[in-house]
Design an enzyme around this catalytic site. Structure first.
Site, PDB file in Angstrom:
ATOM      1  N   ARG A  15       0.687  -1.240  -0.324  1.00 18.52           N
ATOM      2  CA  ARG A  15       0.119  -0.026  -0.174  1.00 18.52           C
ATOM      3  C   ARG A  15       0.694   1.499  -0.026  1.00 18.52           C
ATOM      4  NH1 ARG A  15      -4.388  -0.988   4.813  1.00 18.52           N
ATOM      5  NH2 ARG A  15      -2.530  -2.399   5.520  1.00 18.52           N
ATOM      6  N   THR A  78       2.220 -12.872  10.737  1.00 18.78           N
ATOM      7  CA  THR A  78       3.313 -12.844  11.764  1.00 18.78           C
ATOM      8  C   THR A  78       3.557 -13.613  12.216  1.00 18.78           C
ATOM      9  OG1 THR A  78       0.836 -12.171  12.963  1.00 18.78           O
ATOM     10  CG2 THR A  78       1.972  -9.760  11.822  1.00 18.78           C
ATOM     11  N   GLU A 154      -9.176 -10.441  14.231  1.00 17.34           N
ATOM     12  CA  GLU A 154      -8.980  -9.070  13.481  1.00 17.34           C
ATOM     13  C   GLU A 154     -10.426  -8.691  13.382  1.00 17.34           C
ATOM     14  OE1 GLU A 154      -6.140  -8.219  13.127  1.00 17.34           O
ATOM     15  OE2 GLU A 154      -5.148 -10.264  14.747  1.00 17.34           O
ATOM     16  N   ALA A 422      40.241  46.023  -8.910  1.00 14.69           N
ATOM     17  CA  ALA A 422      39.145  45.224  -9.359  1.00 14.69           C
ATOM     18  C   ALA A 422      39.292  44.970 -11.107  1.00 14.69           C
ATOM     19  CB  ALA A 422      38.248  46.413  -9.217  1.00 14.69           C
TER      20      ALA A 422
END
Length: 461
Positions: A15, A78, A154, A422
């Site tokens: 996702r 899991t 779940e 300069a």
């Protein structure tokens, strides 16, 4: 007894719609996995096992040398993931924390409280829970009339009644280590997902008459698991607010904290003031009295006391005390500005060291240069350090005065107290106290301008 920890970091995170493993997406400067690991470290675990799977080499690189790794070749749930740690932890006595690697907001203090609760109540398992206003998508914690935990169900397996429960499972647990691995051998895939749920061990413990408890988080925000970019943005916002609050309580002034973004490893002393739209990244450190104005971006840089940064970008550099940078200056990596240096508007410094009191007020590029003290760069000065193939260095001594619109072609050495006129192009070394003029010779043609159409005399004709 000893503490152990298992961090679940094997998932792809589809996702997130990213080629980067989910747990490596960053929140406030470090990956979610590193946030979790730091919180887990508060427990001083005797052993930590990180379960890796998708793009495992990338994940292992982040925590190399800090944890054991176990590979989950197939993502089968899991429960299956935790089983992968058995070779390291299976025979040890103690309690084991199991936590997901995508929960960057959980604090070490909360994990300590969870483990203390588990030990004090002599539980075989303790679930970290939280109360959610909208519990959709979370596993629900089902209790009996006496408040004892019966099971975790779940979302896809929950009944209509169970879906009304607001106490949710955060996905973090503490288990008796030996009983955890014994129970994992009994779980099955008989569920809506066809996976080995770690939560099924709760029911196994209950059937065996063992004590299961639940410890509820005080702050629901800590329970956030990041599954997509929207959740990642929420985690970033929560972490940013947490970081900013900590700095404010330590004496830092924020003019607009909502627009100020600070990584977790940034160090800020007291009496620093930050305007809005300031970004501090990596291991940036600000000493006391620093002022950073709106729109400034600092990364991995050290800013000395009482320096002032105005609308500028500083990367991987060191800034001394009482230095002024900006507006609209860019200090690029490997640069060092000593005390009292002034780098003004539209000045770029790259890979250079500027000595104390040196000034480059505007429209100047200083690259690959070693610059002494009290040097003055006139407007439009350029150190020419690159010939298209190689970089070359310029060395400028103390007290040198460089006139405006000068070009210094490296390799080059300018001696102490030299003066560069300069508009000069300097291609040879200049000795100490020398005056260098590298201009083209000016030639005037009297009356020549009348030949051009723009001249008023031509227009009259």
């Amino acid at each position: 007894m000893s503490n152990y920890a298992i961090i679940l970091a094997a998932g792809k995170g589809t996702r997130m719609k990213s080629d980067l493993p989910k747990v490596l997406h960053k929140v406030s400067g470090i990956s979610m996995l590193e946030h979790v690991f730091r919180s887990v470290s508060a427990l001083n675990p005797a052993q930590t096992v990180t379960i890796v799977g998708h793009q495992s080499e990338m994940v292992e690189e982040v925590l190399a040398g800090q944890t054991n790794f176990a590979l989950q070749k197939e993502q089968l749930g899991t429960g299956h993931a935790v089983r992968m740690a058995e070779e390291v932890l299976g025979n040890l006595e103690g309690q084991t924390l199991v936590i997901a690697g995508d929960t960057p907001l959980i604090t070490g203090e909360s994990l300590k409280s969870l483990v203390d609760f588990h030990i004090n109540h002599k539980n075989v398992a303790t679930i970290l829970t939280a109360e959610a206003d909208n519990p959709f998508g979370y596993g629900r914690v089902v209790r009996n009339a006496d408040g004892e935990v019966l099971k975790i169900v779940e979302q896809k397996d929950a009944s209509d009644f169970e879906q009304q429960i607001k106490e949710i499972n955060t996905g973090t647990y503490v288990f008796d280590n030996r009983r955890l691995f014994e129970a994992l051998k009994e779980i099955t895939t008989d569920n809506a997902q066809g996976e080995y749920y770690l939560t099924d061990v709760i029911g196994i413990f209950r059937q065996a008459g063992e004590k299961v408890g639940a410890y509820m988080l005080r702050n629901f925000e800590e329970s956030l698991g990041v599954n997509d970019r929207y959740a990642l943005s929420i985690a970033e916002n929560v972490m940013r607010n947490r970081i900013n609050k900590g700095h404010m309580l330590n004496g830092v002034t924020f003019q607009n904290p909502a627009t100020t973004s600070i990584d977790i490893d940034v160090e800020i002393a007291g009496d620093v003031e930050l305007e809005g739209q300031v970004t501090l990244r990596g291991k940036t450190k600000l000493e006391t009295g620093v002022y950073v104005s709106a729109g400034s971006y600092l990364q991995d840089s050290h800013i000395g006391a009482n320096s002032r940064i105005t609308h500028s970008m500083i990367e991987e550099s060191t800034i001394g005390q009482n230095v002024t940078v900006g507006p609209y200056a860019h200090i690029r990596p490997d640069s060092s500005l000593a005390d009292e240096v002034h780098v003004g508007n539209f000045v770029e410094v790259k890979g250079s060291c500027l000595g104390a009191g040196t000034k480059a007020g505007h429209l100047t590029y200083i690259g690959n240069s070693e610059v002494g003290q009290n040097v003055n760069f006139g407007a439009g000065t350029i150190t020419v350090n690159y010939d298209g193939q190689s970089k070359y260095g310029t060395t400028i001594g103390d007290g040198v005065f460089i006139g405006s619109n000068s070009t210094l072609v490296a390799p080059l050495t300018i001696g102490d107290h030299a003066l560069l006129a300069a508009g000069s192009t300097i291609t040879s070394d200049v000795p100490e106290d020398g005056l260098a003029l590298g201009r083209s010779r000016q030639v005037n043609k009297d009356g020549y301008a009348v030949r051009f159409p723009h001249h008023p005399a031509r227009k009259e004709n």
